[in-house]
Every structure is written in structure tokens, then in C-alpha cells.
Scaffold this active site. Structure first.
Site, PDB file in Angstrom:
ATOM      1  N   ALA A  22       0.832  -1.216   0.000  1.00 29.74           N
ATOM      2  CA  ALA A  22       0.000   0.000   0.000  1.00 29.74           C
ATOM      3  C   ALA A  22       0.862   1.260   0.000  1.00 29.74           C
ATOM      4  CB  ALA A  22      -0.933  -0.012   1.212  1.00 29.74           C
ATOM      5  N   ASP A 127       2.934  -8.682  19.291  1.00 33.38           N
ATOM      6  CA  ASP A 127       2.778  -8.569  20.752  1.00 33.38           C
ATOM      7  C   ASP A 127       1.603  -7.674  21.165  1.00 33.38           C
ATOM      8  OD1 ASP A 127       4.956 -10.176  21.081  1.00 33.38           O
ATOM      9  OD2 ASP A 127       6.375  -8.556  21.444  1.00 33.38           O
ATOM     10  N   ARG A 171       7.011 -11.281  25.026  1.00 36.94           N
ATOM     11  CA  ARG A 171       8.152 -11.165  25.937  1.00 36.94           C
ATOM     12  C   ARG A 171       7.787 -10.387  27.199  1.00 36.94           C
ATOM     13  NH1 ARG A 171      12.485  -8.673  22.106  1.00 36.94           N
ATOM     14  NH2 ARG A 171      10.577  -8.088  21.039  1.00 36.94           N
ATOM     15  N   GLY A 185     -10.631 -21.269  25.189  1.00 40.35           N
ATOM     16  CA  GLY A 185     -11.261 -21.962  26.312  1.00 40.35           C
ATOM     17  C   GLY A 185     -10.255 -22.701  27.172  1.00 40.35           C
TER      18      GLY A 185
END
Ligand code: ATP
Length: 323
Positions: A22, A127, A171, A185
């Protein structure tokens, strides 16, 4: 502005290629020349740039990783290293830079903007620990990969009546682990933000069996006080007393390598397009992210100064739903 460059830095994330594509195509549409910088900030220091045309970014939107390569560059963390990078940018006639990456990469982008170079960051890390974006490129795909593993382990855990530990990336931030635990679950979740008592975790797993569950799955973030190794060791030492075995699966880099799903392709694309708009507007030194569902900018100074915190209410929800 006539010529810009784009680079990817830090850990790769599925959807980075969509962002590169893009950036290139919207940049070309503005009449700019777009260069790719190889290997993150290392390539910036060595001046490793190459021209990117529309065809160079064809067929990459569906690919994981990054076509530009990524790297961790300790040299860029020094003032001298950044001055070398700056002089390479000037030498190559580059007037604006787009940095696709996570926390460390955006700290680098901020430092470069402090040297008065026009930089725009794109929030990208599996993360999801970056201030300035509710969700970052790569998180959704990584989460889906973790879920696929958890779903499969649940099947075998139910058949063999064994407890399973799944270690996911993270981390310093337990986002991926917590979301995987809720959506998968799991019976227990261990994250770096919370102190862990392995005895209490074992009791949680035992209680799950006592409640009639055929399985007991625990999701652990790699940076937790007790990671997969630590927890496995504890269970091994105390196995007799605890009364059940723990099997460990470490997903590791498998989580990064997946083909980006629709969410990350679209997020990467929208961030990429917004980043060239931002450079064109002349207001740089900002991060492009998604806040409350809308593409938004946050000054890199704020991104670097503030830490994104995990919603610990969701941890309570994970415990509640494990019943
Ligand atoms: P992820 O968390 O997804 O792995 P990240 O961008 O946080 O991505 P890091 O390894 O933390 O990955 O940082 C990538 C690179 O950014 C470093 O190798 C370094 O070159 C640069 N960087 C990190 N911190 C700083 C800093 N404080 N100042 C300048 N550059 C930095």
C-alpha cells in the site's frame, strides 16, 4: 516530496507485506519514487535501498513475513549509528521514511524524527504492546494460529487425560496469551504482568478435572515468570504429588510465519495508505494506528513515553469462563 523509503524492523508480522504494497502503490500514485530499505535499521546505516515499482509488490499481500527483510540493529541505538543512517538518507535523496514495526522500531523512528527527518511509523507487532494502536498488524493472524494449535491439543488432551501447556509469544506483554486463553477456552493462563504461583496453577488444572472436564490446558506467555521450561520443571519435580503429567508445546516462530488473514491484510493496507497521506500532509513524527476502530495518529513522543497496559479485567473473565 519526490522520493520516500519504507522499511520493516524488529520482529516480522503477518500483514507487513500488505502495508509495504500500500505504501508503494499510494506513493507512486502521488508521483513519488518509493525505495525499499533492506534489513531494517541495519540497511539504513549501510544505505541498502532499492527502487520499488508497482510490479515489485505484486503477489505479496497474501504472504507472511516481509519482502524487505527485517533485523535488529544495536548500532542504530547509538547516536553515531543514527547519524550514519541520516547521512545515507540524504545521500540517496530520500525525503521521507516510513517505519513498519513495534515498540523498539518506533523508538528508533522517534529518535530519527528528533534529528528533524520526516518519519511516519506504522504499528506492527504480534505482541500488541504498542501505545497508539488498539490492535497492531500481525496480532489477529498470530492469534488464529495459536487457537488452531490449542483446538488441536484439546482434542488429544481430552482423549489422553493429560494436562497441556501451550507457550505463545509475548516477551513483556501477555495480550496474545490472554486472548488465546479466552478464545481457546483454556483452563489457566500465565502472563508476564502477573506473579505466578505454580502451586495455584496446578490446583486450577486439578479443579478442572474435578469439575468433570476431560482436559486441562494452560496458555503461557514466553516472558512469564514461569515460562514453558520453568513450569514443566515444576510439574516434573512435583508430578507424584500433583497426580498428573504436563505436556509442553512451544509455538515459537510458527506464530509469526502464517499467511495474513483478512483482518491483517486490510489493517496493513489501511495503515500503509494512511502513512503516505500523512507524509504528504507535512505532519510527521507520528505513528499510524487504529484507535476505537478509526485510523488515527499519535505523536511518536507519546508512543515512546507511554506503555500500553493490558486490560486485567479480561484475566478475571478468563478465570470465570474456565469454569
Ligand atoms: P517486536 O516487538 O515485534 O519484535 P520491535 O520493533 O519492538 O518489534 P525491537 O527488537 O525492540 O523490535 O527493535 C527493533 C530495532 O529498533 C532494534 O534492533 C534497534 O535497531 C531499534 N531500536 C530499538 N530501541 C531503540 C531506541 N531506544 N533507540 C533507537 N533505536 C532503537
Amino acid at each position: 516530496m519526490k522520493r520516500i523509503a519504507v522499511l520493516t524492523s524488529g520482529g516480522d508480522a503477518p500483514g507487513m507485506n500488505a502495508a509495504i504494497r500500500a505504501v508503494v502503490r499510494t506513493g507512486l500514485a502521488k508521483g513519488w519514487e518509493v525505495l525499499g530499505g533492506r534489513q531494517g535499521y541495519s540497511g539504513l546505516i549501510s544505505g541498502d535501498f532499492f527502487p520499488l515499482g508497482s510490479r515489485n509488490v505484486g503477489g505479496i499481500i497474501q504472504r507472511g513475513g516481509t519482502i524487505l527483510g527485517s533485523a535488529r540493529s544495536p548500532e542504530f541505538e547509538t547516536h553515531e549509528g543514527r547519524l550514519k543512517a541520516l547521512s545515507q538518507l540524504h545521500r540517496n535523496g530520500i525525503e521521507g521514511l516510513i517505519v513498519i514495526g513495534g515498540n523498539g522500531s518506533q523508538a528508533g523512528a522517534y529518535e530519527l524524527s528528533q534529528l528533524r527527518f520526516p518519519v511516519v511509523g506504522i504499528a506492527s507487532t504480534i505482541d500488541n504492546d504498542l501505545q497508539g494502536s488498539d490492535i497492531t498488524i500481525g496480532v489477529d493472524t498470530a492469534l488464529n494460529i495459536a487457537l488452531e494449535a490449542i483446538d488441536r491439543l484439546k482434542v488429544t488432551a481430552s482423549s489422553l487425560h493429560r494436562a497441556f501447556l501451550v507457550e505463545v509469544m509475548g516477551r513483556k506483554c501477555g495480550y496474545l496469551a490472554l486472548m488465546a486463553a479466552i478464545a481457546g477456552g483454556a483452563e489457566a493462563v500465565i502472563i508476564p504482568e502477573i506473579e505466578t504461583d505454580p502451586e495455584a496453577v496446578a490446583a486450577e488444572l486439578r479443579a478442572a478435572y474435578d469439575r468433570g472436564k476431560p482436559h486441562a490446558i494452560m496458555v503461557v506467555a514466553e516472558g512469564s515468570q514461569y515460562d514453558a521450561e520453568g513450569m514443566a520443571h515444576y510439574f516434573e519435580v512435583h508430578q507424584k504429588r500433583l497426580g498428573f503429567e504436563l505436556r509442553v508445546t512451544r509455538l515459537g516462530h510458527v506464530q509469526r510465519g502464517g499467511a495474513p488473514g483478512s483482518f491483517d491484510r486490510l489493517l496493513g493496507t489501511r495503515f500503509g495508505a494512511a502513512s503516505t497521506e500523512q507524509l504528504a500532509s507535512g505532519e510527521h513524527g507520528v505513528l499510524i494506528g487504529l484507535l476505537k476502530g478509526v485510523i488515527a495518529t499519535t505523536p511518536l513522543a507519546d508512543v515512546v513515553a507511554n506503555k500500553k497496559s493490558l486490560d486485567l479485567g479480561l484475566l478475571e473473565l478468563a478465570h470465570l469462563l474456565a469454569h
